[in-house]
Design a protein around this motif. Sequence first.
Motif, mmCIF file in Angstrom:
data_model
loop_
_atom_site.group_PDB
_atom_site.id
_atom_site.type_symbol
_atom_site.label_atom_id
_atom_site.label_comp_id
_atom_site.label_asym_id
_atom_site.label_seq_id
_atom_site.Cartn_x
_atom_site.Cartn_y
_atom_site.Cartn_z
ATOM 1 N N ALA A 126 0.824 -1.652 -0.285
ATOM 2 C CA ALA A 126 -0.083 0.073 0.074
ATOM 3 C C ALA A 126 0.839 0.740 -0.084
ATOM 4 C CB ALA A 126 -0.464 -0.161 1.441
ATOM 5 N N GLU A 127 1.959 1.679 1.053
ATOM 6 C CA GLU A 127 2.906 2.422 0.889
ATOM 7 C C GLU A 127 2.866 2.167 -0.506
ATOM 8 O OE1 GLU A 127 6.291 2.767 4.029
ATOM 9 O OE2 GLU A 127 3.897 1.569 5.643
ATOM 10 N N LEU A 128 3.607 1.497 -1.410
ATOM 11 C CA LEU A 128 4.195 1.883 -2.281
ATOM 12 C C LEU A 128 3.726 2.675 -3.536
ATOM 13 C CD1 LEU A 128 6.540 1.420 -4.863
ATOM 14 C CD2 LEU A 128 5.534 -1.149 -5.209
ATOM 15 N N VAL A 129 2.395 1.341 -3.358
ATOM 16 C CA VAL A 129 0.811 2.657 -4.291
ATOM 17 C C VAL A 129 0.678 3.351 -4.291
ATOM 18 C CG1 VAL A 129 -1.247 2.094 -5.063
ATOM 19 C CG2 VAL A 129 -0.089 0.047 -4.013
ATOM 20 N N ALA A 130 0.933 3.986 -2.875
ATOM 21 C CA ALA A 130 0.953 5.382 -2.795
ATOM 22 C C ALA A 130 1.795 6.365 -3.417
ATOM 23 C CB ALA A 130 0.762 5.598 -1.245
ATOM 24 N N ARG A 131 3.302 6.074 -3.591
ATOM 25 C CA ARG A 131 4.497 6.588 -3.859
ATOM 26 C C ARG A 131 4.361 6.281 -5.409
ATOM 27 N NH1 ARG A 131 7.486 3.053 0.001
ATOM 28 N NH2 ARG A 131 8.619 2.540 -2.477
ATOM 29 N N LEU A 132 2.845 5.988 -6.019
ATOM 30 C CA LEU A 132 2.607 5.752 -7.566
ATOM 31 C C LEU A 132 1.741 6.305 -8.417
ATOM 32 C CD1 LEU A 132 4.141 1.753 -7.908
ATOM 33 C CD2 LEU A 132 5.383 3.324 -8.658
ATOM 34 N N PRO A 133 1.636 7.568 -8.237
ATOM 35 C CA PRO A 133 0.577 8.412 -8.649
ATOM 36 C C PRO A 133 0.098 8.556 -10.216
ATOM 37 C CG PRO A 133 2.797 10.073 -9.056
ATOM 38 C CD PRO A 133 2.879 8.499 -8.466
ATOM 39 N N ASP A 134 0.379 7.389 -11.250
ATOM 40 C CA ASP A 134 0.384 7.095 -12.692
ATOM 41 C C ASP A 134 -0.591 6.096 -12.464
ATOM 42 O OD1 ASP A 134 0.907 9.656 -14.099
ATOM 43 O OD2 ASP A 134 2.548 8.632 -13.350
ATOM 44 N N LEU A 135 0.021 5.060 -11.074
ATOM 45 C CA LEU A 135 -0.546 3.853 -11.478
ATOM 46 C C LEU A 135 -1.711 3.515 -12.389
ATOM 47 C CD1 LEU A 135 0.329 1.095 -10.752
ATOM 48 C CD2 LEU A 135 -0.234 0.901 -8.067
ATOM 49 N N ARG A 136 -2.691 2.650 -12.374
ATOM 50 C CA ARG A 136 -3.685 2.402 -13.090
ATOM 51 C C ARG A 136 -4.026 1.100 -12.713
ATOM 52 N NH1 ARG A 136 -2.645 4.357 -19.649
ATOM 53 N NH2 ARG A 136 -2.823 6.162 -19.470
ATOM 54 N N ALA A 137 -3.836 0.153 -13.051
ATOM 55 C CA ALA A 137 -4.210 -1.278 -12.207
ATOM 56 C C ALA A 137 -3.226 -2.308 -11.595
ATOM 57 C CB ALA A 137 -4.580 -2.380 -13.842
ATOM 58 N N ILE A 138 -4.027 -3.321 -10.541
ATOM 59 C CA ILE A 138 -2.554 -3.461 -9.795
ATOM 60 C C ILE A 138 -3.522 -5.671 -10.534
ATOM 61 C CG2 ILE A 138 -1.861 -4.828 -7.403
ATOM 62 C CD1 ILE A 138 -3.245 -2.161 -6.039
ATOM 63 N N ALA A 139 -2.123 -5.725 -11.155
ATOM 64 C CA ALA A 139 -2.494 -6.980 -11.485
ATOM 65 C C ALA A 139 -1.154 -8.511 -10.200
ATOM 66 C CB ALA A 139 -1.799 -7.536 -12.801
ATOM 67 N N PHE A 140 -2.193 -9.461 -9.917
ATOM 68 C CA PHE A 140 -2.035 -10.337 -8.911
ATOM 69 C C PHE A 140 -2.169 -11.924 -9.323
ATOM 70 C CE2 PHE A 140 -4.447 -7.297 -6.618
ATOM 71 C CZ PHE A 140 -3.310 -7.404 -5.169
ATOM 72 N N ASN A 141 -0.605 -12.262 -9.859
ATOM 73 C CA ASN A 141 0.534 -13.237 -10.204
ATOM 74 C C ASN A 141 0.030 -14.359 -9.386
ATOM 75 O OD1 ASN A 141 1.630 -14.611 -11.564
ATOM 76 N ND2 ASN A 141 3.681 -14.022 -11.571
ATOM 77 N N GLY A 142 -1.456 -14.437 -9.971
ATOM 78 C CA GLY A 142 -1.733 -15.949 -9.310
ATOM 79 C C GLY A 142 -3.091 -16.015 -7.794
ATOM 80 N N ALA A 143 -3.358 -17.300 -7.090
ATOM 81 C CA ALA A 143 -4.603 -17.074 -6.294
ATOM 82 C C ALA A 143 -4.114 -16.496 -5.186
ATOM 83 C CB ALA A 143 -5.407 -18.270 -6.693
ATOM 84 N N THR A 144 -2.759 -16.470 -4.824
ATOM 85 C CA THR A 144 -2.578 -16.881 -3.519
ATOM 86 C C THR A 144 -1.991 -15.018 -3.774
ATOM 87 O OG1 THR A 144 -1.325 -18.931 -2.967
ATOM 88 C CG2 THR A 144 -0.831 -17.331 -1.552
ATOM 89 N N ALA A 145 -1.243 -14.706 -4.158
ATOM 90 C CA ALA A 145 -1.501 -13.227 -4.084
ATOM 91 C C ALA A 145 -2.350 -12.524 -4.083
ATOM 92 C CB ALA A 145 -0.463 -12.866 -5.876
ATOM 93 N N LEU A 146 -3.048 -12.931 -4.970
ATOM 94 C CA LEU A 146 -4.371 -12.171 -5.022
ATOM 95 C C LEU A 146 -5.555 -12.520 -3.357
ATOM 96 C CD1 LEU A 146 -6.735 -10.221 -5.904
ATOM 97 C CD2 LEU A 146 -7.510 -13.096 -6.946
ATOM 98 N N LYS A 147 -5.263 -13.745 -3.474
ATOM 99 C CA LYS A 147 -5.909 -13.495 -1.985
ATOM 100 C C LYS A 147 -4.960 -13.146 -1.094
ATOM 101 C CE LYS A 147 -5.378 -17.006 0.950
ATOM 102 N NZ LYS A 147 -4.976 -18.950 1.215
ATOM 103 N N LEU A 148 -3.413 -13.349 -0.650
ATOM 104 C CA LEU A 148 -3.323 -12.176 0.462
ATOM 105 C C LEU A 148 -3.074 -10.775 0.690
ATOM 106 C CD1 LEU A 148 0.004 -14.535 1.058
ATOM 107 C CD2 LEU A 148 -2.123 -14.246 2.414
ATOM 108 N N GLY A 149 -3.170 -10.262 -1.129
ATOM 109 C CA GLY A 149 -2.974 -8.473 -1.232
ATOM 110 C C GLY A 149 -4.503 -7.833 -1.097
ATOM 111 N N LEU A 150 -5.631 -8.818 -1.113
ATOM 112 C CA LEU A 150 -7.036 -8.105 -1.201
ATOM 113 C C LEU A 150 -7.168 -8.996 0.957
ATOM 114 C CD1 LEU A 150 -8.431 -10.433 -3.602
ATOM 115 C CD2 LEU A 150 -8.360 -7.710 -3.436
ATOM 116 N N ARG A 151 -6.570 -9.140 1.172
ATOM 117 C CA ARG A 151 -6.196 -9.113 2.764
ATOM 118 C C ARG A 151 -5.711 -7.993 3.481
ATOM 119 N NH1 ARG A 151 -4.332 -14.240 5.455
ATOM 120 N NH2 ARG A 151 -5.818 -15.181 3.718
ATOM 121 N N GLN A 152 -4.999 -7.794 2.277
ATOM 122 C CA GLN A 152 -3.649 -6.107 2.625
ATOM 123 C C GLN A 152 -4.791 -5.038 2.430
ATOM 124 O OE1 GLN A 152 -0.192 -6.332 1.472
ATOM 125 N NE2 GLN A 152 0.403 -8.165 1.647
ATOM 126 N N GLY A 153 -6.428 -4.869 1.923
ATOM 127 C CA GLY A 153 -6.941 -4.174 1.383
ATOM 128 C C GLY A 153 -6.509 -3.618 0.559
#
Length: 166
Positions: free
Chosen positions: A99-126
Amino acid sequence: MTRKSSFPPVAADDARLLVLGSLPGDRSLAEARYYAHPQNQFWALMSGVVARDLVALAYDERLVALRDAGVALWDVIGSAHRVGSTDAAILDAQDNAVAELVARLPDLRAIAFNGATALKLGLRQGLGTLGPQIVALPSSSPLHTIGRAAKQPAWDALAPFLAGPR
């Protein structure tokens, strides 16, 4: 059991797309390179996204090509205990500060998750509440047994996030 740690993020300030894995596998950790296992399809899949043959490049050139295309790369897990390389074996995971990295990327359009585990944990992180579009991808891992041709359309759908003047 050994505690394994992820690598630092690869991210330019003008990144438009952030691709997140779970935690590097043993081959990647041994070589200190993202997606180092020769059967991992990440570099071939991303070649279609950035319209450049990343597989033919040396590792450092691959990272430059990703940054130049507007792609950032990291993992949702900062460290964890794990025997082997499978996501199913991950124990006691500590989050990366995505989330801190995302906050430093003002042009970010998408966050892509490489696989189900990354997605599940990323969504858990908010990470789904931060603004950029969330994209679930089939894993580039050789353990995800569908072929590259079946995975490629989902990965190719990332290309529009990189389009337009920068």
